[in-house]
Design an enzyme around this catalytic site. Sequence first.
Site, PDB file in Angstrom:
ATOM      1  N   GLU A   1       0.825  -1.211   0.000  1.00 17.81           N
ATOM      2  CA  GLU A   1       0.000   0.000   0.000  1.00 17.81           C
ATOM      3  C   GLU A   1       0.855   1.256   0.000  1.00 17.81           C
ATOM      4  O   GLU A   1       0.559   2.219  -0.726  1.00 17.81           O
ATOM      5  CB  GLU A   1      -0.913   0.041   1.234  1.00 17.81           C
ATOM      6  CG  GLU A   1      -1.838  -1.143   1.354  1.00 17.81           C
ATOM      7  CD  GLU A   1      -1.302  -2.252   2.242  1.00 17.81           C
ATOM      8  OE1 GLU A   1      -2.104  -2.855   2.973  1.00 17.81           O
ATOM      9  OE2 GLU A   1      -0.075  -2.525   2.199  1.00 17.81           O
TER      10      GLU A   1
ATOM     11  N   CYS B   1      -0.525   1.514   7.184  1.00 20.12           N
ATOM     12  CA  CYS B   1      -1.066   1.732   5.845  1.00 20.12           C
ATOM     13  C   CYS B   1      -2.439   2.388   5.897  1.00 20.12           C
ATOM     14  O   CYS B   1      -2.748   3.253   5.076  1.00 20.12           O
ATOM     15  CB  CYS B   1      -1.104   0.415   5.082  1.00 20.12           C
ATOM     16  SG  CYS B   1       0.553  -0.245   4.775  1.00 20.12           S
TER      17      CYS B   1
END
Length: 164
Positions: free
Chosen positions: A58, A89
């Site tokens: 991510e 994330c």
Amino acid sequence: MSSTALHQRYMAEALVEARFAAGKGEVPVGAVVVAGGAIVGRGHNLRETTNDPTAHAEMLALRAAARHLGTWRLEGAVMYVTLEPCAMCAGALVLARVATLVYGADDPKAGACGSVLNVVQHPRLNHRLEVIRGVGAEEAAELLRSFFAELRRRPGGNGVRRVP
């Protein structure tokens, strides 16, 4: 194309990234960022390769999208990721102002988008994401299961890699 078909199409791209990660001996997680109907960022786990604890799929996809778009504000963007994001994330998704998160498999140990925590929809934060769970979940979960099963089969393998 229906939204379900679009979600499946872009999740298939995230799964391609997850397979790239597995091929490098990384935990098979992949992500893509979509803005304006196009993929503007891609990433797959590279923590082992780079010895960087922040090199999650991510994070790498967000960085690539920001470079591509020339802004850190990813308003209106959609993140597709094969595994529910962790707290780091999830926080980055909020800070980047991503509009929607679509993820595959739940992470009951470290998921921060509804499983353990819910950072992306926390009412005290200045931005919240729409979350769509379970798109491509079985394939994403199977990639993870087979990856860790293979690690356990290796001599001395216990599913955990140690720094030399």
